[in-house]
Scaffold this active site. Structure first.
Site, PDB file in Angstrom:
ATOM      1  N   LYS A 109      -6.461   3.069  -3.479  1.00  0.00           N
ATOM      2  CA  LYS A 109      -6.895   3.025  -2.074  1.00  0.00           C
ATOM      3  C   LYS A 109      -7.314   4.431  -1.663  1.00  0.00           C
ATOM      4  O   LYS A 109      -6.599   5.404  -1.913  1.00  0.00           O
ATOM      5  CB  LYS A 109      -5.760   2.507  -1.184  1.00  0.00           C
ATOM      6  CG  LYS A 109      -6.094   2.441   0.299  1.00  0.00           C
ATOM      7  CD  LYS A 109      -4.938   1.827   1.080  1.00  0.00           C
ATOM      8  CE  LYS A 109      -5.161   1.932   2.584  1.00  0.00           C
ATOM      9  NZ  LYS A 109      -4.038   1.356   3.357  1.00  0.00           N
ATOM     10  N   LYS A 157      -9.759  -0.051  -3.041  1.00  0.00           N
ATOM     11  CA  LYS A 157      -9.678  -0.377  -1.619  1.00  0.00           C
ATOM     12  C   LYS A 157     -10.183   0.803  -0.809  1.00  0.00           C
ATOM     13  O   LYS A 157      -9.632   1.900  -0.892  1.00  0.00           O
ATOM     14  CB  LYS A 157      -8.252  -0.724  -1.206  1.00  0.00           C
ATOM     15  CG  LYS A 157      -8.116  -1.010   0.299  1.00  0.00           C
ATOM     16  CD  LYS A 157      -6.717  -1.484   0.653  1.00  0.00           C
ATOM     17  CE  LYS A 157      -6.549  -1.631   2.161  1.00  0.00           C
ATOM     18  NZ  LYS A 157      -5.204  -2.119   2.529  1.00  0.00           N
ATOM     19  N   ASP A 202       0.867  -1.175   0.000  1.00  0.00           N
ATOM     20  CA  ASP A 202       0.000   0.000   0.000  1.00  0.00           C
ATOM     21  C   ASP A 202       0.911   1.234   0.000  1.00  0.00           C
ATOM     22  O   ASP A 202       1.544   1.543   1.015  1.00  0.00           O
ATOM     23  CB  ASP A 202      -0.909   0.003   1.225  1.00  0.00           C
ATOM     24  CG  ASP A 202      -2.044  -1.011   1.119  1.00  0.00           C
ATOM     25  OD1 ASP A 202      -1.929  -1.945   0.293  1.00  0.00           O
ATOM     26  OD2 ASP A 202      -3.023  -0.885   1.874  1.00  0.00           O
TER      27      ASP A 202
END
Length: 226
Positions: free
Chosen positions: A157, A185, A96
């Site tokens: 994300k 996400k 991430d």
């Protein structure tokens, strides 16, 4: 289950996060045990705990994710790439990555793209680009998502959780921009099973939360009450 919500098992969507600066090795072990017990897709830990988590989850369903340039994305490109390559060497399979929003806002699109593309290319891992949607206008969210897709990210994300929560409207916007070409996400402030379901219905294909077991227990309690 609320009457207006679908019956979706959220466990396979969950990246179970232990992103706490005071986390101990014992807590990492517990996190991994919980992830296996509940069938979460990954555990997400700080880089310092990647090797431990990889060892604990060897041969088990949950994979290991870590964070890069977290939470601001304002490290140098060289540092972020080194951090990403070290995480890969230690066994992480998903990263991430906090993008550099200053570059985006300054209009330095080539530098923004190049930094993320290099991480994607040199690690060859599943990269989730964190765009911190709470700090961006809708136009900037769309631009960031487009560039991240072009750079090779596998997911956009929404948030780290440090600067604002995941919002259904942001997930919908990202779904419209990405058109199913990459995952979304949702992360940040997911405290209830109802919230989690709303985000999935809006288009989230992963959920980042430190409350994974709690969300599943909420669902089970709802099922028992009906």
């Amino acid at each position: 289950m609320a009457a207006n919500q679908p019956d979706i098992d959220i466990a396979p969507f969950i990246d179970y996060g232990l992103i706490d600066p005071t986390a101990t090795p014992e807590q990492v072990e517990h996190c991994c045990q919980q992830a296996e017990r509940f069938g979460f897709v990954t555990v997400c830990v700080y880089p310092a705990y990647v090797r431990q988590a990889v060892d604990l989850l060897h041969g088990k369903r949950p994979k290991v994710c870590t964070v890069i340039g977290f939470p601001t994305g304002a490290s140098t490109s060289t540092v972020k790439l080194y951090e990403a390559l070290e995480a890969a060497e230690n066994g992480a399979v998903e990263l991430d990555v906090s993008v550099n929003l200053g570059l985006l806002k300054a209009g330095r699109i080539d530098a923004f793209h190049r930094e993320l593309a290099q991480i994607c290319e040199e690690t060859n891992l599943t990269i989730k680009a964190i765009i911190e949607s709470s700090l961006l206008s809708d136009a900037e969210k769309q631009l960031a998502a487009q560039i991240c897709m072009e750079a090779g990210a596998a997911y956009i994300k929404t948030n780290t959780g440090f600067f604002g929560p995941a919002k259904v409207e942001d997930v919908r916007l990202l779904k419209e921009v990405t058109k199913g070409r990459i995952g979304i996400k949702a992360a940040g402030g997911i405290r209830t099973h109802e919230q989690a379901l709303d985000l999935v219905v809006a288009g989230a294909t992963r959920l980042g939360t430190s409350r994974g077991p709690e969300l599943i227990r909420q669902r089970d309690n709802l099922d028992k009450s009906h």
